[in-house]
Design an enzyme around this catalytic site. Structure first.
Site, PDB file in Angstrom:
ATOM      1  N   ARG A  38     -10.203  -5.556   7.622  1.00 17.50           N
ATOM      2  CA  ARG A  38      -9.309  -5.668   8.778  1.00 17.50           C
ATOM      3  C   ARG A  38      -8.479  -4.406   8.960  1.00 17.50           C
ATOM      4  O   ARG A  38      -8.186  -3.998  10.095  1.00 17.50           O
ATOM      5  CB  ARG A  38      -8.404  -6.891   8.607  1.00 17.50           C
ATOM      6  N   ASP A 331     -14.469 -18.827  -1.635  1.00 13.55           N
ATOM      7  CA  ASP A 331     -15.305 -17.891  -2.408  1.00 13.55           C
ATOM      8  C   ASP A 331     -15.187 -18.113  -3.912  1.00 13.55           C
ATOM      9  O   ASP A 331     -15.875 -17.442  -4.689  1.00 13.55           O
ATOM     10  CB  ASP A 331     -14.901 -16.445  -2.082  1.00 13.55           C
ATOM     11  N   ARG A 407     -20.881 -12.672  -6.378  1.00 14.08           N
ATOM     12  CA  ARG A 407     -20.022 -13.648  -7.059  1.00 14.08           C
ATOM     13  C   ARG A 407     -20.818 -14.526  -8.032  1.00 14.08           C
ATOM     14  O   ARG A 407     -20.276 -14.998  -9.031  1.00 14.08           O
ATOM     15  CB  ARG A 407     -19.267 -14.504  -6.033  1.00 14.08           C
TER      16      ARG A 407
HETATM   17  C1  S3P Z   1     -13.692 -14.075   4.912  1.00 16.74           C
HETATM   18  C2  S3P Z   1     -13.776 -15.400   5.240  1.00 16.74           C
HETATM   19  C3  S3P Z   1     -14.591 -16.368   4.493  1.00 16.74           C
HETATM   20  C4  S3P Z   1     -15.028 -15.836   3.137  1.00 16.74           C
HETATM   21  C5  S3P Z   1     -15.485 -14.407   3.211  1.00 16.74           C
HETATM   22  C6  S3P Z   1     -14.375 -13.523   3.735  1.00 16.74           C
HETATM   23  C7  S3P Z   1     -12.876 -13.184   5.760  1.00 16.74           C
HETATM   24  O1  S3P Z   1     -15.733 -16.665   5.256  1.00 16.74           O
HETATM   25  O2  S3P Z   1     -16.060 -16.634   2.599  1.00 16.74           O
HETATM   26  O3  S3P Z   1     -15.881 -13.936   1.939  1.00 16.74           O
HETATM   27  O4  S3P Z   1     -12.567 -12.067   5.325  1.00 16.74           O
HETATM   28  O5  S3P Z   1     -12.516 -13.600   6.872  1.00 16.74           O
HETATM   29  P1  S3P Z   1     -15.693 -17.768   6.422  1.00 16.74           P
HETATM   30  O6  S3P Z   1     -14.652 -17.376   7.355  1.00 16.74           O
HETATM   31  O7  S3P Z   1     -17.050 -17.743   7.053  1.00 16.74           O
HETATM   32  O8  S3P Z   1     -15.418 -19.055   5.720  1.00 16.74           O
END
Ligand code: S3P
Length: 463
Positions: A38, A331, A407
């Site tokens: 981000r 995760d 992971r």
């Molecule tokens: C993330 C959101 C999660 C997570 C991913 C990172 C993010 O996925 O599993 O590793 O940075 O927004 P989802 O939003 O699909 O659940």
């Protein structure tokens, strides 16, 4: 379960974790992956210099850096963990001259698709075999409502070509699955859209996008309506570049934390870990299991709560993890399954069908590997129940398949440190996706690993 064996010309890096004890020391885990993506993308959408300390320099984030550079952002590092992003402004992405390759990163590709959906460009996006197999219709559907056009494979799978909406229409979208990636894609799209875009979620997912966009000056507000959270962004507001520090990734810290709990005579401190409440479900669950993790020195960094975590070896008990907690630890289920194998009694994890569409089918991968290690586990369509037999009970003495998933690889290597006999993984290379220094950091605490073919840089395994 698809076969993960590499083809004859592929180099793999098998690795074995040896039973270890006395893991002691301070472990600095790298920057948060979600926040790093981000920060790069948000900085790329600002005119002027955004400075980022502690960016995660792992394959996933570097793919996002590469894509933003292809679309006109200037991004550089001083080689000492300090990054500068000089962006193009909201809606300013240039048309990329070549395919954008997002590697293994679902977050990277989905967030980029959001920003591209309201940019005046056509782009082709792809990724590695894992990313090409993951569903993209969950972002394609809401982004099409803005007027963006897509041509992908079945379920919108990559490779995919998209053209941003010439006159984007603001969208109100209720998330059908709790997903921070989908929420964020819509918010990034809304930045370049006249009027107010709204995302509605009834289970709180990680809120890093909301925090960051607000900190960069976007017109973003959050309203609660009972349990429902409505996030509004008003578009066409220029953002202001910022200086920020990325906290340590709690999803990476989970591995040394788990290793400390599962092995004997451990005492590990993890400084500067992000403890945003939308990410700390694992800490709550471990607490219920009796982990006694100490959270100290709580402070703020880069608009996010941060703390130091201290973990010591502990006898744990199995628990029922409430399904509604899953977005806050989505995760962490693979490593929780490993920890649960060393706890006394059943740990029930339900309501996590989303794990089947992550970097691999993480339920199937954990079930297969734990069974190989002598652990009793029951697979459910939407989860798994691990029948733990207490500390020191895991036989090990097996090689587990990682299905190219970072992971899964780290979960079995941590379990190997606590098992009676070593546990190997077929390929440790995917760890570079999120935690490049994992082996070295664990070794600095006293963990022992044997990396097959290490001196030669890897071995070739033929299918
Ligand atoms: C993330 C959101 C999660 C997570 C991913 C990172 C993010 O996925 O599993 O590793 O940075 O927004 P989802 O939003 O699909 O659940």
């Amino acid at each position: 379960m698809p076969d993960s064996r590499p083809s004859c010309d592929e180099v793999t890096m098998p690795c074995r974790a040896m039973p270890s004890r006395g893991l002691v020391g301070r472990a600095h885990v790298p920057g948060d992956k979600s926040i790093s993506h981000r920060a790069v993308l948000t900085g790329s959408l600002c005119v002027g210099e955004t400075r980022i300390r502690g960016l995660l320099e792992a394959d996933d984030v570097m793919a996002t850096v590469g894509a933003c550079r292809q679309m006109g952002a200037w991004i550089a590092t001083d080689g000492d963990g300090n990054w500068t992003v000089s962006g193009v402004g909201v809606g300013g992405f240039l048309e990329p001259e070549d395919i954008l390759d997002c590697g293994n990163s679902g977050t990277g590709v989905r967030l980029l698709m959001g920003a591209l959906a309201t940019s005046q460009v056509t782009a082709i996006l792809t990724g590695d075999a894992s990313l090409r197999s993951r569903p993209m219709d969950r972002v394609v559907d809401p982004l099409a409502e803005f007027g963006a056009r897509f041509r992908g494979r079945l379920h919108g799978r990559l490779p995919l070509t998209m053209t941003g909406a010439p006159l984007p229409i603001p969208v109100t979208y209720a998330l059908p699955v709790p997903s921070a990636q989908v929420k964020s894609a819509i918010l990034y799209a809304g930045l370049n859209c006249r009027g107010r875009t709204t995302v509605i979620e009834d289970a709180p997912t990680r809120d890093h996008t909301e925090r960051m966009l607000a900190a960069f000056g976007a017109d973003l507000s959050v309203e609660m309506d009972g349990a429902e959270r409505q996030i509004h962004v008003r578009g066409h507001v220029e953002m202001v570049p910022q200086s920020l520090t990325v906290p340590g990734d709690i999803s990476s810290a989970a591995f040394p934390l788990a290793a400390g709990l599962m092995t004997e005579d451990a005492d590990i401190v993890l400084p500067g870990i992000g403890v945003n409440p939308t990410r700390t479900g694992l800490l709550t669950t471990l607490d219920e299991m009796g982990a006694g993790i100490v959270i100290e020195n709580e402070r703020q960094a880069g608009g996010e709560p941060v703390a130091d975590l201290r973990v010591r070896s502990q006898d744990l008990v199995g628990v029922d993890v409430p399904p509604e907690r899953s977005p806050t630890m989505i995760d962490e289920y693979p490593i929780l399954a490993a920890v649960a194998a060393c706890a006394e009694g059943d740990t029930v994890m339900r309501g996590i069908a989303e794990l089947r569409v992550k970097e691999c089918d993480r339920i199937a991968a954990m079930v297969e590997g734990l069974e190989r290690c002598g652990v009793r586990i029951t697979e459910h369509e939407d989860g798994m129940t691990v029948h733990g037999r207490g500390a020191g009970s895991v036989s090990g003495g097996a090689v587990c398949r990682t299905f190219h998933d970072h992971r899964i690889a780290m979960s079995f290597l941590c379990l190997g440190l606590a098992a009676k006999a070593p546990i190997g993984v077929d390929d440790a290379r995917p760890i570079r996706t999120s935690f490049p220094g994992f082996i070295g950091l664990m070794e600095s605490l006293g963990a022992e690993f044997v990396q097959a073919g290490h001196a030669e840089g890897g071995v070739t395994i033929c299918a």
